[in-house]
Motif scaffolding. Sequence first.
Motif, PDB file in Angstrom:
ATOM      1  N   ALA A 123       0.784  -1.058   0.045  1.00  0.00           N
ATOM      2  CA  ALA A 123       0.155  -0.129   0.211  1.00  0.00           C
ATOM      3  C   ALA A 123       0.790   1.342  -0.056  1.00  0.00           C
ATOM      4  N   THR A 124       0.177   2.426  -0.383  1.00  0.00           N
ATOM      5  CA  THR A 124       0.957   3.688  -0.176  1.00  0.00           C
ATOM      6  C   THR A 124       0.324   4.348   0.888  1.00  0.00           C
ATOM      7  N   LEU A 125       1.036   4.943   1.840  1.00  0.00           N
ATOM      8  CA  LEU A 125       0.519   5.647   3.003  1.00  0.00           C
ATOM      9  C   LEU A 125       1.077   6.949   3.261  1.00  0.00           C
ATOM     10  N   ASP A 126       0.245   7.928   3.827  1.00  0.00           N
ATOM     11  CA  ASP A 126       0.874   9.142   4.199  1.00  0.00           C
ATOM     12  C   ASP A 126       1.114   9.203   5.672  1.00  0.00           C
ATOM     13  N   ILE A 127       2.197   9.784   6.183  1.00  0.00           N
ATOM     14  CA  ILE A 127       2.476   9.563   7.534  1.00  0.00           C
ATOM     15  C   ILE A 127       2.197  10.811   8.117  1.00  0.00           C
ATOM     16  N   THR A 128       1.309  10.834   9.035  1.00  0.00           N
ATOM     17  CA  THR A 128       0.855  12.015   9.707  1.00  0.00           C
ATOM     18  C   THR A 128       1.300  12.280  11.063  1.00  0.00           C
ATOM     19  N   ALA A 129       2.230  11.517  11.753  1.00  0.00           N
ATOM     20  CA  ALA A 129       2.602  11.865  13.070  1.00  0.00           C
ATOM     21  C   ALA A 129       3.802  10.639  13.569  1.00  0.00           C
ATOM     22  N   GLU A 174       7.804   5.510  15.977  1.00  0.00           N
ATOM     23  CA  GLU A 174       7.311   4.802  14.612  1.00  0.00           C
ATOM     24  C   GLU A 174       6.372   5.915  14.039  1.00  0.00           C
ATOM     25  N   GLY A 175       6.701   5.936  12.617  1.00  0.00           N
ATOM     26  CA  GLY A 175       5.676   6.834  11.722  1.00  0.00           C
ATOM     27  C   GLY A 175       3.993   6.111  12.062  1.00  0.00           C
ATOM     28  N   ARG A 176       3.023   7.004  12.002  1.00  0.00           N
ATOM     29  CA  ARG A 176       1.789   6.582  12.039  1.00  0.00           C
ATOM     30  C   ARG A 176       0.906   7.215  11.012  1.00  0.00           C
ATOM     31  N   ALA A 177       0.415   6.365   9.978  1.00  0.00           N
ATOM     32  CA  ALA A 177      -0.657   6.593   9.236  1.00  0.00           C
ATOM     33  C   ALA A 177      -2.044   6.293   9.612  1.00  0.00           C
ATOM     34  N   ASP A 178      -3.034   7.473   9.068  1.00  0.00           N
ATOM     35  CA  ASP A 178      -4.313   7.272   9.625  1.00  0.00           C
ATOM     36  C   ASP A 178      -5.042   6.644   8.594  1.00  0.00           C
ATOM     37  N   THR A 179      -5.595   5.638   8.624  1.00  0.00           N
ATOM     38  CA  THR A 179      -6.362   4.965   7.428  1.00  0.00           C
ATOM     39  C   THR A 179      -7.857   4.675   8.001  1.00  0.00           C
ATOM     40  N   PRO A 180      -8.880   4.290   6.948  1.00  0.00           N
ATOM     41  CA  PRO A 180     -10.185   4.346   7.427  1.00  0.00           C
ATOM     42  C   PRO A 180     -10.277   3.047   8.178  1.00  0.00           C
ATOM     43  N   ASP A 181      -9.485   2.044   8.200  1.00  0.00           N
ATOM     44  CA  ASP A 181      -9.636   0.965   9.514  1.00  0.00           C
ATOM     45  C   ASP A 181      -8.575   1.077  10.365  1.00  0.00           C
ATOM     46  N   PRO A 221       6.598  12.370   9.893  1.00  0.00           N
ATOM     47  CA  PRO A 221       5.279  12.837   9.420  1.00  0.00           C
ATOM     48  C   PRO A 221       5.845  13.693   8.157  1.00  0.00           C
ATOM     49  N   GLY A 222       4.714  13.947   7.334  1.00  0.00           N
ATOM     50  CA  GLY A 222       4.842  14.460   6.106  1.00  0.00           C
ATOM     51  C   GLY A 222       5.178  13.569   4.961  1.00  0.00           C
ATOM     52  N   GLU A 223       5.792  12.379   5.227  1.00  0.00           N
ATOM     53  CA  GLU A 223       6.116  11.530   4.242  1.00  0.00           C
ATOM     54  C   GLU A 223       5.211  10.673   3.443  1.00  0.00           C
ATOM     55  N   THR A 224       5.368  10.380   2.159  1.00  0.00           N
ATOM     56  CA  THR A 224       4.492   9.320   1.534  1.00  0.00           C
ATOM     57  C   THR A 224       5.435   8.178   1.532  1.00  0.00           C
ATOM     58  N   VAL A 225       4.825   7.015   1.678  1.00  0.00           N
ATOM     59  CA  VAL A 225       5.641   5.819   1.693  1.00  0.00           C
ATOM     60  C   VAL A 225       5.144   4.471   1.156  1.00  0.00           C
ATOM     61  N   ARG A 226       5.633   3.772   0.309  1.00  0.00           N
ATOM     62  CA  ARG A 226       5.394   2.348   0.076  1.00  0.00           C
ATOM     63  C   ARG A 226       5.381   1.586   1.132  1.00  0.00           C
ATOM     64  N   VAL A 227       4.630   0.612   1.508  1.00  0.00           N
ATOM     65  CA  VAL A 227       4.757  -0.360   2.526  1.00  0.00           C
ATOM     66  C   VAL A 227       4.224  -1.629   2.127  1.00  0.00           C
ATOM     67  N   ARG A 228       4.610  -2.651   3.063  1.00  0.00           N
ATOM     68  CA  ARG A 228       4.110  -3.958   2.960  1.00  0.00           C
ATOM     69  C   ARG A 228       3.304  -4.121   4.380  1.00  0.00           C
ATOM     70  N   ARG A 229       2.013  -3.940   4.126  1.00  0.00           N
ATOM     71  CA  ARG A 229       1.217  -3.968   5.516  1.00  0.00           C
ATOM     72  C   ARG A 229       0.773  -5.085   5.883  1.00  0.00           C
ATOM     73  N   GLU A 230       0.533  -5.372   7.248  1.00  0.00           N
ATOM     74  CA  GLU A 230      -0.126  -6.582   7.771  1.00  0.00           C
ATOM     75  C   GLU A 230      -0.867  -6.073   9.234  1.00  0.00           C
ATOM     76  N   GLY A 231      -2.023  -5.747   8.943  1.00  0.00           N
ATOM     77  CA  GLY A 231      -2.668  -5.278  10.117  1.00  0.00           C
ATOM     78  C   GLY A 231      -2.300  -3.839  10.367  1.00  0.00           C
ATOM     79  N   ALA A 232      -2.275  -3.688  11.482  1.00  0.00           N
ATOM     80  CA  ALA A 232      -1.977  -2.135  11.887  1.00  0.00           C
ATOM     81  C   ALA A 232      -0.231  -2.082  12.079  1.00  0.00           C
TER      82      ALA A 232
END
Length: 419
Positions: free
Chosen positions: A5-11, A17-24, A34-45
Amino acid sequence: MTQDATLDITALAHKGEGRADTPDGPVHVPFTLPGETVRVRREGARAQLLEVVSASPDRVEPVCPHFGTCGGCVLQHMDQAAILKWKREQVVAAFAARGLEGVEPLIEPTVDAGGRGRRRAVFAATRAGARILLGFHERSSHRLVDVSRCPVLVPEIVDLLPVLKTLAARVMPRKGEVTLTVLATPTGADLALASTAKVEPRATTGLIEEAMAAGIARLSLNGEVLVEARAPAIDMGGIPLVPPPGAFVQATEAGEEALAARVLSGVGKARKVADLFCGSGTFALRLARKATVRAVEGEASALAALDRAMRTGAGALREIRAERRDLFRNPLTAVELDDYGRGMEAVVFDPPRAGAEAQAKELARSKVPTVVAVSCNPGTLARDLRILVDGGYRISSVLPVDQFRFSPHIEVVAVLSRG
């Protein structure tokens, strides 16, 4: 389920650790800002960083080849000025969570107390085939990173790494690890080994010979001093102190000086001071130059070290009344604080990370005019300060001190007064 996924880090979360706020819900991504856009391999939270698509202006190149694997540092990719600002924000957030929002203007900028580096390190060593690995564990893992350098330690400890491997090999158990606690002192390193292996007398002799050849001042094994070529003394405000083997001391000299300076200024002209959770006397020995001190601590070995330091500096110090007491189970009561020698004029407390809740409740009932609270945990400090404020104290200053470079940890000194 794993997905890219591609995420925006908000805090930055409190562990760095960077935190991205997502719908789930929030997703935590190590090594992002914070302020970065990153590509990640996501597993849950949680997610693994794959690529920084858009970097923060606060991003810098890490200074250590082990960063990202070694669990010792989490923020080497962040500019130091930004780290100091973020650490202050963690203190602000911890206080706000306890309803102490009005204190924010009193929280000063974070003091950079990294100095020359940490003078104390706790290493682990284990056997991997014919090799000895020595270093720190990976993040959230039992795997050991074999460290060849470390930018957060004083050079004297880094230079000892090959010797530490050799000594660890001599006491290595068949299974498990050896723990090595090293303190750099002006007279040489104080090395405390802990191992479950049965060490034969011949091996002990070889261990001592190698340690002495390497210039180590004192060598201990499982709490027993094997040899002391020179007393590993550190300076406590002009008084030499020889701490117990493997004992806690403040991480950096610069950090200790910054904390002590604020404690002394917070206490001011008080002539009778209680130093609670006093350890081996970081503050008590300094306070006793101008005040009589009641120094209370639960560890007998720490009080024995304080007693030796008191005798060494007897001509320069006023009375220090040392007392062994479990302040978690048996805090000094409000009556004791108010009655001892017509009452304490100031109290200093510096507990472990769990804080001093029981003692804070007694202080809140007391008439002690000044309290100086020192803590390595903003969360438990805020809880204890809430108790004191509810008991009638007013916070007059809060100083964050960063002696844990590239980590999320922070020391804080708060000064409070009655009325």
